[in-house]
Write an enzyme that holds these catalytic residues in place. Structure first.
Site, PDB file in Angstrom:
ATOM      1  N   THR A   1       0.689  -1.537   0.273  1.00 57.07           N
ATOM      2  CA  THR A   1      -0.014   0.271  -0.170  1.00 57.07           C
ATOM      3  C   THR A   1       0.699   1.050   0.131  1.00 57.07           C
ATOM      4  O   THR A   1       1.895   1.412   0.196  1.00 57.07           O
ATOM      5  CB  THR A   1      -1.290   0.477   1.505  1.00 57.07           C
ATOM      6  OG1 THR A   1      -0.149   0.079   2.543  1.00 57.07           O
ATOM      7  CG2 THR A   1      -2.125  -1.390   1.432  1.00 57.07           C
TER       8      THR A   1
ATOM      9  N   ALA B   1       1.822   2.737  -3.084  1.00 62.56           N
ATOM     10  CA  ALA B   1       2.627   2.033  -3.698  1.00 62.56           C
ATOM     11  C   ALA B   1       3.299   3.088  -5.097  1.00 62.56           C
ATOM     12  O   ALA B   1       3.999   3.001  -5.577  1.00 62.56           O
ATOM     13  CB  ALA B   1       2.885   1.044  -4.314  1.00 62.56           C
TER      14      ALA B   1
ATOM     15  N   TYR C   1       0.559  12.192  14.095  1.00 63.12           N
ATOM     16  CA  TYR C   1       0.884  11.078  13.555  1.00 63.12           C
ATOM     17  C   TYR C   1       1.603  10.239  14.656  1.00 63.12           C
ATOM     18  O   TYR C   1       2.137   9.456  14.469  1.00 63.12           O
ATOM     19  CB  TYR C   1       2.123  12.037  12.786  1.00 63.12           C
ATOM     20  CG  TYR C   1       3.246  11.284  11.577  1.00 63.12           C
ATOM     21  CD1 TYR C   1       2.987  10.337  11.191  1.00 63.12           C
ATOM     22  CD2 TYR C   1       4.323  10.969  12.748  1.00 63.12           C
ATOM     23  CE1 TYR C   1       3.211   9.404  10.004  1.00 63.12           C
ATOM     24  CE2 TYR C   1       5.218  10.361  11.720  1.00 63.12           C
ATOM     25  CZ  TYR C   1       4.888   9.061  10.150  1.00 63.12           C
ATOM     26  OH  TYR C   1       5.301   8.495   9.799  1.00 63.12           O
TER      27      TYR C   1
ATOM     28  N   SER D   1       4.888   6.420  -3.785  1.00 63.69           N
ATOM     29  CA  SER D   1       5.920   6.831  -4.538  1.00 63.69           C
ATOM     30  C   SER D   1       6.353   6.657  -3.230  1.00 63.69           C
ATOM     31  O   SER D   1       5.780   6.075  -2.564  1.00 63.69           O
ATOM     32  CB  SER D   1       5.331   8.466  -4.319  1.00 63.69           C
ATOM     33  OG  SER D   1       4.126   8.612  -3.026  1.00 63.69           O
ATOM     34  N   GLY D   2       7.741   7.677  -2.632  1.00 59.66           N
ATOM     35  CA  GLY D   2       7.942   7.026  -1.436  1.00 59.66           C
ATOM     36  C   GLY D   2       8.654   5.950  -1.057  1.00 59.66           C
ATOM     37  O   GLY D   2       9.527   4.727  -2.195  1.00 59.66           O
ATOM     38  N   ILE D   3       8.809   5.314  -0.265  1.00 63.19           N
ATOM     39  CA  ILE D   3       8.797   3.775   0.372  1.00 63.19           C
ATOM     40  C   ILE D   3       8.685   2.938  -0.304  1.00 63.19           C
ATOM     41  O   ILE D   3       8.824   1.450  -0.795  1.00 63.19           O
ATOM     42  CB  ILE D   3       9.005   4.082   1.655  1.00 63.19           C
ATOM     43  CG1 ILE D   3       9.859   4.707   2.404  1.00 63.19           C
ATOM     44  CG2 ILE D   3       8.814   2.457   2.271  1.00 63.19           C
ATOM     45  CD1 ILE D   3       9.420   5.255   3.977  1.00 63.19           C
ATOM     46  N   GLY D   4       7.392   3.265  -0.420  1.00 59.85           N
ATOM     47  CA  GLY D   4       5.902   2.738  -0.960  1.00 59.85           C
ATOM     48  C   GLY D   4       6.857   2.123  -2.411  1.00 59.85           C
ATOM     49  O   GLY D   4       6.769   1.030  -2.759  1.00 59.85           O
TER      50      GLY D   4
ATOM     51  N   SER E   1       7.482   4.156  12.729  1.00 58.69           N
ATOM     52  CA  SER E   1       8.101   5.143  12.557  1.00 58.69           C
ATOM     53  C   SER E   1       9.044   5.891  14.479  1.00 58.69           C
ATOM     54  O   SER E   1       8.550   5.049  15.354  1.00 58.69           O
ATOM     55  CB  SER E   1       7.059   6.590  12.655  1.00 58.69           C
ATOM     56  OG  SER E   1       7.454   7.293  13.085  1.00 58.69           O
TER      57      SER E   1
END
Length: 247
Positions: free
Chosen positions: A12, A14, A156, A16-19, A143
């Site tokens: 999920t 997915a 967050y 951009s970034g880490i995904g 995190s």
């Protein structure tokens, strides 16, 4: 491109970034991927990049705050490949920094809670029965703020504390059934995170040479997803080297 892969991973967040980096890492090692995110065009672009490695890649536009949508993406994976081996619970959002709670828009509180908490629950609930069938892996992207207080982003941080507690509790139920449950806790990663609610993104505000990269987190996710046997890494912290000097 095979439709009967040896392993299938759902990711999920997915687009951009880490995904996105995680999707490419799985594809590089021959794992078919099912990609979920809200933004259709970048999601399909990541899927095409994965296909270049010779694996099947399916892009399913998905809002993880909608339980029916999450059920659909999991069903799509199982119907196409007849299996689901890995679920990466990565979709997440945050809040504007250093806003007094009395001034924080309720919409931001709702967005963080619905994406990071409800979305993690919906994804886990839909994927877990299939992971049990494969002795699979369930990987949560947490995190460092889920382990330490965050005065700048308390909502967050609270959502990531919830993710850690939820993951550990799910492990207590699913671990005896053969499912490896892991939480990856990075410090800030220089990605486009924050583009919707901050003046600058993590990529703009963090020094990539002095912090954890998306590739580092993706490598940790792929490692966690590949665990076999009776043991599992319950939690993996990826911290910038100066993190404890900041307290």
């Amino acid at each position: 491109m095979t439709e009967t892969p040896d392993r299938v991973a759902l990711i999920t967040g997915a687009s951009s970034g880490i995904g996105a980096v995680t999707a490419r890492r799985f594809a590089e090692e021959g794992t078919a991927v099912v990609l979920a995110a809200r933004n259709t065009e970048p999601l399909e672009a990541v899927a095409e990049e994965c296909r270049e490695h010779g694996v099947a890649a399916v892009a399913v536009p998905t809002d993880v705050t909608e339980p029916d949508a999450v059920d659909t993406v999991v069903e799509t994976a199982v119907e196409r490949f007849e299996r689901l081996d890995v679920a990466v619970v990565n979709a997440g959002t945050g809040e504007t920094r250093n806003v007094p709670l009395s001034e924080l828009p309720r919409e931001q509180f709702a967005a963080v809670t619905e994406t990071n908490v409800h979305g993690a629950f919906y994804t886990t609930r839909a994927a877990l029965p299939h992971l049990r069938e494969r002795d699979g892996a369930l990987v949560f992207v947490g995190s460092s703020k889920g382990k330490y207080p965050s005065t700048s982003t308390p909502v967050y941080a609270a959502s990531k504390w919830w993710v850690r507690g939820f993951a550990a509790s799910v492990a207590g139920r699913a671990g005896p059934d053969g499912v490896a449950v892991t939480v990856i806790n990075p410090t800030g990663v220089p990605t486009a995170f924050g583009s919707d609610f901050r003046e600058s993104t993590n990529a703009e505000s963090l020094d990539p040479k002095a912090t954890v990269g998306a590739g580092d987190v993706a490598d940790a996710i792929v490692y966690a997803a590949g665990q076999e046997g009776a043991t599992a890494v319950a939690e993996l912290d990826l911290y910038r080297r100066d993190i404890h000097a900041r307290f």
